[in-house]
Design a protein around this motif. Structure first.
Motif, PDB file in Angstrom:
ATOM      1  N   MET A 180      37.034  26.054  76.409  1.00 38.66           N
ATOM      2  CA  MET A 180      35.820  25.915  75.567  1.00 38.66           C
ATOM      3  C   MET A 180      34.929  27.155  75.908  1.00 38.66           C
ATOM      4  SD  MET A 180      34.429  22.036  76.384  1.00 38.66           S
ATOM      5  CE  MET A 180      33.114  22.304  75.656  1.00 38.66           C
ATOM      6  N   ASP A 181      35.196  27.817  76.867  1.00 35.29           N
ATOM      7  CA  ASP A 181      34.046  29.047  77.350  1.00 35.29           C
ATOM      8  C   ASP A 181      33.692  29.996  76.281  1.00 35.29           C
ATOM      9  OD1 ASP A 181      36.481  29.751  77.910  1.00 35.29           O
ATOM     10  OD2 ASP A 181      35.935  31.299  79.350  1.00 35.29           O
ATOM     11  N   SER A 183      28.047  26.998  74.545  1.00 35.40           N
ATOM     12  CA  SER A 183      26.464  27.993  74.572  1.00 35.40           C
ATOM     13  C   SER A 183      26.340  27.800  76.171  1.00 35.40           C
ATOM     14  CB  SER A 183      25.628  26.798  73.934  1.00 35.40           C
ATOM     15  OG  SER A 183      25.777  25.502  74.108  1.00 35.40           O
ATOM     16  N   ASP A 184      27.111  27.054  76.794  1.00 37.08           N
ATOM     17  CA  ASP A 184      26.581  27.179  78.463  1.00 37.08           C
ATOM     18  C   ASP A 184      27.493  28.151  78.991  1.00 37.08           C
ATOM     19  OD1 ASP A 184      24.950  24.835  78.871  1.00 37.08           O
ATOM     20  OD2 ASP A 184      26.562  23.653  77.846  1.00 37.08           O
ATOM     21  N   GLY A 185      28.798  28.653  78.122  1.00 39.62           N
ATOM     22  CA  GLY A 185      29.671  29.390  78.859  1.00 39.62           C
ATOM     23  C   GLY A 185      30.735  28.909  79.944  1.00 39.62           C
ATOM     24  N   HIS A 186      30.842  27.663  79.902  1.00 34.94           N
ATOM     25  CA  HIS A 186      31.705  27.198  80.716  1.00 34.94           C
ATOM     26  C   HIS A 186      32.919  26.623  80.057  1.00 34.94           C
ATOM     27  CE1 HIS A 186      29.867  27.163  84.761  1.00 34.94           C
ATOM     28  NE2 HIS A 186      28.776  27.023  84.166  1.00 34.94           N
ATOM     29  N   ASP A 187      33.985  26.262  80.612  1.00 38.00           N
ATOM     30  CA  ASP A 187      35.336  25.841  80.232  1.00 38.00           C
ATOM     31  C   ASP A 187      35.344  24.339  79.980  1.00 38.00           C
ATOM     32  OD1 ASP A 187      35.360  28.396  81.471  1.00 38.00           O
ATOM     33  OD2 ASP A 187      37.877  28.111  81.384  1.00 38.00           O
ATOM     34  N   GLY A 188      34.115  23.565  80.141  1.00 34.67           N
ATOM     35  CA  GLY A 188      34.054  22.257  80.038  1.00 34.67           C
ATOM     36  C   GLY A 188      32.723  21.945  79.491  1.00 34.67           C
ATOM     37  N   ILE A 189      32.607  20.526  79.062  1.00 37.02           N
ATOM     38  CA  ILE A 189      31.170  20.215  78.683  1.00 37.02           C
ATOM     39  C   ILE A 189      30.225  19.925  79.943  1.00 37.02           C
ATOM     40  CG2 ILE A 189      30.004  18.188  77.403  1.00 37.02           C
ATOM     41  CD1 ILE A 189      32.555  17.681  76.272  1.00 37.02           C
ATOM     42  N   VAL A 190      28.991  20.545  79.861  1.00 37.87           N
ATOM     43  CA  VAL A 190      28.301  20.645  80.937  1.00 37.87           C
ATOM     44  C   VAL A 190      27.141  19.473  80.773  1.00 37.87           C
ATOM     45  CG1 VAL A 190      26.548  21.941  82.189  1.00 37.87           C
ATOM     46  CG2 VAL A 190      28.294  23.094  80.991  1.00 37.87           C
ATOM     47  N   MET A 191      26.987  18.655  81.579  1.00 37.04           N
ATOM     48  CA  MET A 191      25.994  17.549  81.356  1.00 37.04           C
ATOM     49  C   MET A 191      25.247  17.285  82.684  1.00 37.04           C
ATOM     50  SD  MET A 191      25.068  15.754  78.893  1.00 37.04           S
ATOM     51  CE  MET A 191      26.558  15.324  77.858  1.00 37.04           C
ATOM     52  N   ASN A 192      23.728  17.684  82.862  1.00 36.72           N
ATOM     53  CA  ASN A 192      23.021  17.448  83.968  1.00 36.72           C
ATOM     54  C   ASN A 192      23.749  18.429  84.921  1.00 36.72           C
ATOM     55  OD1 ASN A 192      21.626  15.532  82.710  1.00 36.72           O
ATOM     56  ND2 ASN A 192      22.737  14.223  83.584  1.00 36.72           N
ATOM     57  N   GLY A 193      23.966  19.500  84.556  1.00 33.90           N
ATOM     58  CA  GLY A 193      24.739  20.689  85.438  1.00 33.90           C
ATOM     59  C   GLY A 193      26.016  20.278  85.922  1.00 33.90           C
ATOM     60  N   GLU A 194      26.594  19.111  85.603  1.00 38.74           N
ATOM     61  CA  GLU A 194      28.044  19.044  86.000  1.00 38.74           C
ATOM     62  C   GLU A 194      29.049  19.230  84.718  1.00 38.74           C
ATOM     63  OE1 GLU A 194      29.818  15.513  87.530  1.00 38.74           O
ATOM     64  OE2 GLU A 194      27.899  14.857  88.429  1.00 38.74           O
ATOM     65  N   LYS A 200      27.103  23.245  72.678  1.00 41.46           N
ATOM     66  CA  LYS A 200      27.740  22.529  73.991  1.00 41.46           C
ATOM     67  C   LYS A 200      29.117  21.940  73.960  1.00 41.46           C
ATOM     68  CE  LYS A 200      24.896  20.295  77.091  1.00 41.46           C
ATOM     69  NZ  LYS A 200      24.776  21.364  77.986  1.00 41.46           N
ATOM     70  N   MET A 201      29.366  21.498  72.720  1.00 44.22           N
ATOM     71  CA  MET A 201      30.832  20.799  72.468  1.00 44.22           C
ATOM     72  C   MET A 201      31.608  21.850  71.710  1.00 44.22           C
ATOM     73  SD  MET A 201      29.956  17.767  73.522  1.00 44.22           S
ATOM     74  CE  MET A 201      31.210  16.828  72.819  1.00 44.22           C
ATOM     75  N   ALA A 202      31.569  23.278  71.972  1.00 44.37           N
ATOM     76  CA  ALA A 202      32.272  24.303  71.273  1.00 44.37           C
ATOM     77  C   ALA A 202      32.801  23.922  70.064  1.00 44.37           C
ATOM     78  CB  ALA A 202      33.378  24.281  72.608  1.00 44.37           C
ATOM     79  N   THR A 219      35.981  16.708  78.333  1.00 41.93           N
ATOM     80  CA  THR A 219      36.326  18.078  77.729  1.00 41.93           C
ATOM     81  C   THR A 219      37.855  17.873  77.362  1.00 41.93           C
ATOM     82  OG1 THR A 219      34.992  19.050  79.406  1.00 41.93           O
ATOM     83  CG2 THR A 219      36.802  20.260  78.545  1.00 41.93           C
ATOM     84  N   LEU A 220      38.655  16.880  77.759  1.00 46.76           N
ATOM     85  CA  LEU A 220      40.153  16.946  77.349  1.00 46.76           C
ATOM     86  C   LEU A 220      39.972  16.733  75.677  1.00 46.76           C
ATOM     87  CD1 LEU A 220      41.848  14.939  80.157  1.00 46.76           C
ATOM     88  CD2 LEU A 220      41.434  17.239  79.914  1.00 46.76           C
ATOM     89  N   GLU A 221      39.092  15.829  75.322  1.00 48.10           N
ATOM     90  CA  GLU A 221      39.020  15.611  73.800  1.00 48.10           C
ATOM     91  C   GLU A 221      38.922  16.955  73.046  1.00 48.10           C
ATOM     92  OE1 GLU A 221      39.470  12.526  72.472  1.00 48.10           O
ATOM     93  OE2 GLU A 221      39.951  11.960  74.331  1.00 48.10           O
ATOM     94  N   VAL A 222      37.984  17.584  73.419  1.00 47.54           N
ATOM     95  CA  VAL A 222      37.823  18.790  72.921  1.00 47.54           C
ATOM     96  C   VAL A 222      39.029  19.861  72.931  1.00 47.54           C
ATOM     97  CG1 VAL A 222      36.377  21.151  72.541  1.00 47.54           C
ATOM     98  CG2 VAL A 222      35.447  18.753  73.543  1.00 47.54           C
ATOM     99  N   LEU A 223      39.712  20.010  74.120  1.00 44.33           N
ATOM    100  CA  LEU A 223      40.754  20.874  74.191  1.00 44.33           C
ATOM    101  C   LEU A 223      41.970  20.436  73.270  1.00 44.33           C
ATOM    102  CD1 LEU A 223      40.575  21.180  78.189  1.00 44.33           C
ATOM    103  CD2 LEU A 223      39.860  22.753  76.521  1.00 44.33           C
TER     104      LEU A 223
END
Ligand code: PBG
Length: 323
Positions: free
Chosen positions: A120-121, A125-136, A86-88, A142-146
């Motif tokens: 992140m994508d 594991s969500d295949g998104h460019d940001g952290i996904v939490m409750n569908g958001e 989830k956190m890439a 996400t900036l921290e990870v980037l």
């Protein structure tokens, strides 16, 4: 008739003399795909002529591209599913495939310019460019990870980092992280106007990075908008971007022109996977002349105002120039 525009088209020499735009190998960045393993060279079904390379074969490929005059590369890593979370986390692992590949390329080809992908994508594991939490998609978290990802890439030798995620504030955050850690010389090519496009499909096949749920419309731009690109461009400029990018290129030639006319920064355009696949598919069917279509497309991107073109055609174009 005193004005006859055809006079300036009557011979090849005259046509060349009055040609307004030219493409040279200085204009291109070649995206390349990396997989784990050894001696791998796996063609991507939806991108004929484009392969996923293991690090060893990628070094050979880069060598042959450099001989053809390609000077800059944009690597992308295909991360094994079991390393995604989830956190890439894998994105900033110094021993991870991608960071290792950057190190190896720079070690073998110090003069090659590497523009790395910050998003992140491929690792999510969500295949998104940001952290996904409750569908958001969470922005500031996400900036921290980037920031960590960009730093790991800079430490490995990246010349330019390319945030492709479309989170708000990423350019400023990455600039700060790089500077605090002594990487003032590492540039940022921001994916400034990145649209929620249907043309990313083959790329997501190549990396297995398609979103597991939903789409990317809460962060990638609405394809109906152009003024919004100016808002993004102003923010990226303020936050310290060294280059502004428009992506995709072909359905967005007006956006390339818009940014060119409104910014003094270098403008890049990403001629993406689906745009490449369309040409290849039609050419394979014998419906268009693939080489002529390639040249026309690349020229149109240059004419629209792009200084730099990221394209899977870079190698084929280099070969064409040599003919
Ligand atoms: C996302 C990213 C994408 C591409 C590169 N990085 C698009 C996406 O999956 O949303 C697409 C490149 C291409 O299609 O050639 N971080």
């Amino acid at each position: 008739m005193t004005r006859r525009p055809r006079r300036n088209r009557q011979s090849e020499v005259i046509r060349n003399m009055v040609q307004e735009n030219n493409l040279t190998m200085n204009d291109f960045i070649l995206p390349v795909f990396i997989v784990e393993g050894q001696n791998q060279r796996i063609e991507i079904a939806s991108m004929p002529g484009v392969n996923r390379f293991s690090i060893d074969t990628l070094l050979e490929e880069i060598n042959s591209c450099v001989e053809l005059g390609i000077k800059a590369f944009a690597p992308f890593g295909a991360i094994p599913e079991n390393l995604k979370d989830k956190m890439a986390t894998e994105s900033h692992n110094p021993e991870g495939l991608y960071v290792r590949a950057i190190r190896e390329i720079k070690k073998n080809f110090p003069d090659v310019v590497l523009m790395t992908d910050v998003a992140m994508d491929p690792y999510s594991s969500d295949g998104h460019d940001g952290i996904v939490m409750n569908g958001e998609i969470l922005n500031d978290e996400t900036l921290e990870v980037l920031g960590k990802m960009a730093l790991a890439q800079a430490q490995a030798g990246a010349d330019i980092v390319g945030p492709s995620d479309m989170m708000d504030g990423r350019v400023g955050h990455i600039r700060k992280v790089l500077d605090v850690n002594g990487f003032q010389k590492v540039g940022i090519m921001s994916y400034t106007a990145k649209y929620a496009s249907a043309f990313y499909g083959p790329f997501r096949d190549a990396l297995d990075s398609a979103p597991k749920s939903g789409d990317k419309k809460t962060y990638q731009m609405n394809t109906a908008n152009s003024r919004e690109a100016l808002i993004e461009a102003a923010l990226d400029t303020e936050e310290g971007a060294d280059y502004l990018m428009v992506k995709p290129a072909l359905s967005y030639l007006d956006i390339i022109k818009l940014l060119r006319d409104n910014s003094n920064l270098p403008i890049a355009a990403y001629n993406i996977s689906g745009e490449y696949a369309m040409v290849k598919a039609a050419a394979q069917k014998g419906w268009i002349d693939g080489e002529k279509a390639m040249v026309e497309i690349l020229m149109s991107i240059k004419r629209a105002g792009a200084d730099i073109i990221l394209t899977y055609f870079a190698k084929e174009f280099a070969q064409y120039l040599r003919k």
